[in-house]
Enzyme design. Sequence first.
Site, PDB file in Angstrom:
ATOM      1  N   PRO A 459       0.820  -1.219   0.000  1.00 54.27           N
ATOM      2  CA  PRO A 459       0.000   0.000   0.000  1.00 54.27           C
ATOM      3  C   PRO A 459       0.846   1.259   0.000  1.00 54.27           C
ATOM      4  CG  PRO A 459      -0.918  -1.601   1.493  1.00 54.27           C
ATOM      5  CD  PRO A 459       0.383  -2.185   1.005  1.00 54.27           C
ATOM      6  N   CYS A 460       0.440   2.216  -0.821  1.00 51.76           N
ATOM      7  CA  CYS A 460       1.281   3.385  -1.083  1.00 51.76           C
ATOM      8  C   CYS A 460       0.651   4.687  -0.622  1.00 51.76           C
ATOM      9  CB  CYS A 460       1.562   3.479  -2.586  1.00 51.76           C
ATOM     10  SG  CYS A 460       0.045   3.596  -3.574  1.00 51.76           S
TER      11      CYS A 460
END
Length: 839
Positions: A459-460
């Site tokens: 996840p960014c």
Amino acid sequence: MAPKRKRPATKDDTTKSIPKPKKRAPKRAKTVKEEPVTVVEEGEKHVARFLDEPIPESEAKSTWPDRYKPIEVQPPKASSRKKTKDDEKVEIIRARCHYRRAIVDERQIYELNDDAYVQSGEGKDPFICKIIEMFEGANGKLYFTARWFYRPSDTVMKEFEILIKKKRVFFSEIQDTNELGLLEKKLNILMIPLNENTKETIPATENCDFFCDMNYFLPYDTFEAIQQETMMAISESSTISSDTDIREGAAAISEIGECSQETEGHKKATLLDLYSGCGAMSTGLCMGAQLSGLNLVTKWAVDMNAHACKSLQHNHPETNVRNMTAEDFLFLLKEWEKLCIHFSLRNSPNSEEYANLHGLNNVEDNEDVSEESENEDDGEVFTVDKIVGISFGVPKKLLKRGLYLKVRWLNYDDSHDTWEPIEGLSNCRGKIEEFVKLGYKSGILPLPGGVDVVCGGPPCQGISGHNRFRNLLDPLEDQKNKQLLVYMNIVEYLKPKFVLMENVVDMLKMAKGYLARFAVGRLLQMNYQVRNGMMAAGAYGLAQFRLRFFLWGALPSEIIPQFPLPTHDLVHRGNIVKEFQGNIVAYDEGHTVKLADKLLLKDVISDLPAVANSEKRDEITYDKDPTTPFQKFIRLRKDEASGSQSKSKSKKHVLYDHHPLNLNINDYERVCQVPKRKGANFRDFPGVIVGPGNVVKLEEGKERVKLESGKTLVPDYALTYVDGKSCKPFGRLWWDEIVPTVVTRAEPHNQVIIHPEQNRVLSIRENARLQGFPDDYKLFGPPKQKYIQVGNAVAVPVAKALGYALGTAFQGLAVGKDPLLTLPEGFAFMKPTLPSELA
């Protein structure tokens, strides 16, 4: 115009310094007095001179032919980034004669293929090179040609040199010519095989100055294992790298390679999809691998979003999908391996440590212990029928964190299954053993060394440009970026043959690429070969730009996969950090390759039925025939797209999820006010004018137009967004455009997402088509959750192209050093030809 493709680096024996910006390279040769070499008289000292007789002219001309050609100006051979002024014209120095030995400062003798320090700037570490040529120039000056080694800090990982062993350096193909007097000290650099066991140290490295087990190629920042033939070629011309333990290390690597090839002969492979979302990345990878001849199967998938897991499980019933955090999954993997060791299914040098694991002592009479549980409320006794599942964490958030087994009770169906802590089932050793043996045989969980490919996009949110609250100074301290650490820990534990990580390009922008450099350094620390690049979705047959960062990793025994070149024309947009601009996967400017025309919005969604803002049906039928190759291909069912010959006429082509976010009454009224023409947005609302500097404002002296609810037609946030300079609020798309990036939200407040001819935002299915999802890929969850699943996904055609490159490398079909791969003609809409037994 087509985007630029970067050329692979080649040998360059000119006087030009290393062409890559910001990477340490020797300076140009310093100017020396123009006088011929003279005989050294007694007592006289010269900075440098050659020893022995020159190399015979015929041999020298054969080995270095360019040195003996007439002087001419030509462009340099090696190029790794965009051209600079220094790249325009470079003069190749003509030689008078070549030598095999030289002495510098009358104290240090150097021979061809020796390694050496080269002087650098004051206060800086000296450069490191291999001497591959020594000659007297036609101008009387003395030169040597260096092939450079890179320290870890000189490579793309920079500050993450701390992850790399102190003596480790990387061999490049970059060469240039310097004055002989710049040689500073002779070195002993061992060229050794890249070892998969990072804990094993080759004894000979303790007594050398440096050791080298990988090449570093500037194009796409590629770290590649040094091939055995390269080490042999070097050892034949040098006294180093000849220790017995080094040769044994090379033999060990060779044996691993042969074993791998036997496995590859079956052309089958397993895939673990981490942070899988609804499964777009693994879906595309398997599609592309199949086109290459590799049967890649997504055997496991993990995601913490329950709706995404349900979507993946529905579309891939063969996959073991786990709805849990990646941290808990890693704990589960470790506990599963312990259970396999405890029941003698897996060898371990410390197996005695697991003899009494969770109270499951290995005593024969333990089978006589009751497998019953008494209910304290009514005195009913429950008997364990069998164990049907395993998990780590807090099932249903009710119990303490730990390892749990799912129990099927005797005389009860699966609706009464319960999760029980394993410690409470110590008297059920026989049932647990039965479950573990069945699970081991079927592979319900991956074990170290038992996974071929791990893919995933940690996840960014902490680095995405869409997050205004990013931690720019220390991104690894941001909890939203911690998953990168977890991802790498899972890779380290499982040691898959191949790794593919995806993320937003902001990973290269924020904090000077800190997280991307960490990812590269971490893989190198694990002795993976590494290559990174950026790919735009529109270049592979989508009406969406969507540039993303990809990182390949491959064990020493494997071939590092290439990046697939574009199939469709596309104009690149957006700003890329200068250092990484050359890592965009593209053709050279001015190329003559015939690419397919770029896809536009009309090519992708014009055949879909008209739906209203209030549409809620999950399934509808088509009311038009497809008119473009994309529309025809995207409508194919899974069995048709996979090349299956058994087409069931009873199956209909169903259109899933073609319903939009149901806008509230105020936003719906605003959308209805946006003209149906190209470029229309809130600036077309009554009372809005555009002032100097493209800043919007309300027309003075006029009462603001109100909606039926009494709220203003022009919301204040639209007037202030990006200081009033944005055209995005309530923007309407048009047929001849492409979408910049499909995101996870569908509200039209600050993005262009309104349908060209209908008063609604793009539907979930329209967004899914822009991402390349087949029409029969059904999604689950509320509308907002479906938009999130689609927006977070890797574009399927991009993953498909990467899957083809992966399959090519996996089967040993990739040839040459080129980091780029040309896809077969018509790849975008290509269906695999399956063997008759699979068709």
